[in-house]
Structure formats: C-alpha cells, structure tokens
Design a protein around this motif. Structure first.
Motif, short mmCIF file in Angstrom:
data_model
loop_
_atom_site.label_atom_id
_atom_site.label_comp_id
_atom_site.label_asym_id
_atom_site.label_seq_id
_atom_site.Cartn_x
_atom_site.Cartn_y
_atom_site.Cartn_z
N HIS A 1 -9.71 1.32 -13.28
CA HIS A 1 -10.31 0.20 -12.57
C HIS A 1 -9.53 -0.27 -11.33
CE1 HIS A 1 -13.31 -0.15 -15.66
NE2 HIS A 1 -12.36 -0.12 -16.58
N LEU A 2 -8.21 -0.16 -11.35
CA LEU A 2 -7.44 -0.74 -10.24
C LEU A 2 -6.88 0.29 -9.28
CD1 LEU A 2 -5.47 -3.60 -12.06
CD2 LEU A 2 -7.69 -3.68 -10.92
N CYS A 3 -6.52 1.46 -9.78
CA CYS A 3 -5.92 2.44 -8.87
C CYS A 3 -6.39 3.86 -9.21
CB CYS A 3 -4.40 2.35 -8.89
SG CYS A 3 -3.64 2.39 -10.53
N PRO A 4 -7.67 4.11 -9.08
CA PRO A 4 -8.19 5.44 -9.43
C PRO A 4 -7.67 6.56 -8.51
CG PRO A 4 -9.89 4.13 -8.36
CD PRO A 4 -8.72 3.23 -8.60
N LYS A 5 -7.13 6.20 -7.35
CA LYS A 5 -6.62 7.23 -6.42
C LYS A 5 -5.24 7.75 -6.83
CE LYS A 5 -9.21 5.41 -2.56
NZ LYS A 5 -9.17 4.76 -1.26
N ASN A 6 -4.55 7.02 -7.71
CA ASN A 6 -3.20 7.46 -8.14
C ASN A 6 -3.30 8.50 -9.22
OD1 ASN A 6 -1.80 5.89 -6.38
ND2 ASN A 6 -1.40 4.25 -7.82
N ALA B 1 -4.57 3.57 -19.02
CA ALA B 1 -5.85 4.22 -18.68
C ALA B 1 -6.80 3.22 -18.02
CB ALA B 1 -6.47 4.82 -19.94
N ALA B 2 -6.83 1.99 -18.52
CA ALA B 2 -7.70 0.96 -17.93
C ALA B 2 -7.25 0.64 -16.51
CB ALA B 2 -7.69 -0.30 -18.79
N VAL B 3 -5.96 0.55 -16.31
CA VAL B 3 -5.42 0.28 -14.96
C VAL B 3 -5.82 1.40 -14.02
CG1 VAL B 3 -3.28 0.16 -13.62
CG2 VAL B 3 -3.50 -1.17 -15.72
N GLN B 4 -5.60 2.65 -14.45
CA GLN B 4 -5.94 3.78 -13.58
C GLN B 4 -7.44 3.83 -13.27
OE1 GLN B 4 -3.86 6.80 -16.03
NE2 GLN B 4 -2.92 7.44 -14.10
N ALA C 1 0.83 -1.20 0.00
CA ALA C 1 0.00 0.00 0.00
C ALA C 1 0.87 1.25 0.00
CB ALA C 1 -0.94 0.00 1.20
N LYS C 2 1.96 1.24 0.75
CA LYS C 2 2.87 2.39 0.79
C LYS C 2 3.51 2.62 -0.57
CE LYS C 2 4.09 2.16 5.66
NZ LYS C 2 5.13 1.87 6.64
N ASN C 3 3.66 1.57 -1.36
CA ASN C 3 4.26 1.69 -2.68
C ASN C 3 3.22 1.90 -3.78
OD1 ASN C 3 6.94 1.42 -1.83
ND2 ASN C 3 6.73 -0.79 -1.71
N GLY C 4 1.97 2.13 -3.38
CA GLY C 4 0.93 2.43 -4.34
C GLY C 4 0.27 1.22 -4.97
N ILE C 5 0.55 0.04 -4.47
CA ILE C 5 -0.04 -1.18 -5.02
C ILE C 5 -1.32 -1.48 -4.26
CG2 ILE C 5 0.27 -3.64 -5.47
CD1 ILE C 5 3.30 -3.04 -5.67
N PRO C 6 -2.46 -1.42 -4.95
CA PRO C 6 -3.73 -1.62 -4.27
C PRO C 6 -3.98 -3.10 -3.97
CG PRO C 6 -4.11 -1.40 -6.61
CD PRO C 6 -2.63 -1.16 -6.38
N PRO C 7 -4.93 -3.38 -3.09
CA PRO C 7 -5.30 -4.79 -2.85
C PRO C 7 -5.96 -5.37 -4.09
CG PRO C 7 -6.79 -3.32 -1.70
CD PRO C 7 -5.72 -2.46 -2.29
N ILE D 1 2.82 4.02 -11.31
CA ILE D 1 2.14 5.32 -11.35
C ILE D 1 2.43 6.09 -10.05
CG2 ILE D 1 -0.12 6.45 -11.35
CD1 ILE D 1 -1.10 3.98 -13.05
N HIS D 2 2.39 5.37 -8.94
CA HIS D 2 2.66 5.97 -7.62
C HIS D 2 4.12 6.45 -7.53
CE1 HIS D 2 2.41 6.49 -3.25
NE2 HIS D 2 3.57 5.85 -3.19
N SER D 3 5.04 5.65 -8.05
CA SER D 3 6.47 5.97 -7.94
C SER D 3 6.91 7.08 -8.89
CB SER D 3 7.31 4.72 -8.21
OG SER D 3 7.05 3.74 -7.24
N PHE D 4 6.23 7.20 -10.02
CA PHE D 4 6.61 8.20 -11.03
C PHE D 4 5.40 9.03 -11.43
CE2 PHE D 4 9.36 4.49 -11.42
CZ PHE D 4 10.61 5.08 -11.26
N PRO D 5 4.82 9.77 -10.48
CA PRO D 5 3.56 10.47 -10.76
C PRO D 5 3.66 11.56 -11.83
CG PRO D 5 4.45 11.20 -8.67
CD PRO D 5 5.30 10.04 -9.13
N LYS D 6 4.84 12.10 -12.04
CA LYS D 6 4.99 13.20 -13.00
C LYS D 6 5.70 12.76 -14.28
CE LYS D 6 4.95 16.64 -9.39
NZ LYS D 6 5.64 17.73 -8.72
#
Length: 150
Positions: free
Chosen positions: A145-150, A140-143, A60-66, A106-111
């Motif tokens: 469906h799996l990690c919309p908060k990133n 886009a599909a990943v963002q 979770a700290k690394n941006g990987i969702p359950p 996405i979490h590690s390289f947001p920009k």
C-alpha cells in the motif's frame, strides 16, 4: 568582524608581541603566547532551505514515499487492522508514519529481508510486542500500500 572585536584582537596581538620582546633570559624557556588567527566571516549569509521541497527530495532519495491519499491510507489501515487491531490502535497518522519509515528500511536494505522484518517488528511494537510472523504481514501491507515500487 565588528570593530570592537578587531580592536580587542589588535590589542591582544600587540601585548603578546611586547611581552615576547621584553623577556629576559630566565623567561626565554617559555614560548610566547600565541593568539589564534581571526576567524573569517562568511562572505554571504547562510539562509535556510525553502520549506518542503528539499526535505521531500531527501526523503524520496531514501525511499520514503509521500503521504498516501485518503483511499490508499484507508486500505493500508484496513490491512493492518486485519493483522491486529493493536497495530493502529486508533492512531492512523502514527501507523502511516511508521509505514513510510519502513519503506525507507526496505530501500536501504533491499537484499536483507530478515533485517526488514526485524526493523518492522521493532518499529511497530510498543506497548504491544509483535511476533516475526506479524511483522512479516505488516511488512507486506506496507509494501503493497505505501511503497509498491520498493
């Protein structure tokens, strides 16, 4: 330290001391052999962390969702199949795992969108190589469906 190891270490130290004391002038140019100090035994035994929680917390700290619920996973798989049936290729668990790992990117390289796209392309390519355009759609599909908060 156990008794045998302690006894052997004591003998080695005594032998080194006697050798150093009994040398004559011819051998004085050689330094006496040094024995390393005994390693300290841990005061408390190290036990492995309890299963599940620490690993989930680290992810979770690394941006990987359950793992997604069944409905979310189905939507994600449909989105990938709409891009190319070769992405999932009957291996839904692998597609979900790769998508979750992409959330970490996405979490590690947001920009750095270019890095996100390139990493996604590499991660999802295998026997089938995907283009950057397809990787953009996969991302886009990943963002979505799996990690919309990133």
């Amino acid at each position: 330290m156990n008794r045998t190891a302690t006894a052997l270490l004591a003998v080695a130290i005594a032998a080194a001391g006697l050798t150093a004391c009994g040398s004559d002038d011819k051998d004085s140019s050689k330094p006496a052999a040094k024995t390393p100090p005994p390693a300290a035994a841990p005061s408390t035994p190290i036990s492995p962390p309890p299963p599940g929680k620490p690993l989930a917390s680290a992810k979770a700290k690394n941006g990987i969702p359950p793992k997604p619920d069944a409905a979310t996973q189905a939507k994600y798989i449909r989105a990938l199949n709409a891009i190319s049936s070769a992405i999932v290729n009957g291996k839904e668990d692998r597609a979900v795992s790769r998508g979750r790992d992409t959330c970490g990117t996405i979490h590690s390289f947001p920009k750095d969108h270019a890095k996100q796209v390139d990493t996604t392309r590499q991660r999802f390519s295998g026997a089938t190589q995907f283009s950057n355009d397809q990787a953009e759609k996969i991302l886009a599909a990943v963002q979505t469906h799996l990690c919309p908060k990133n």
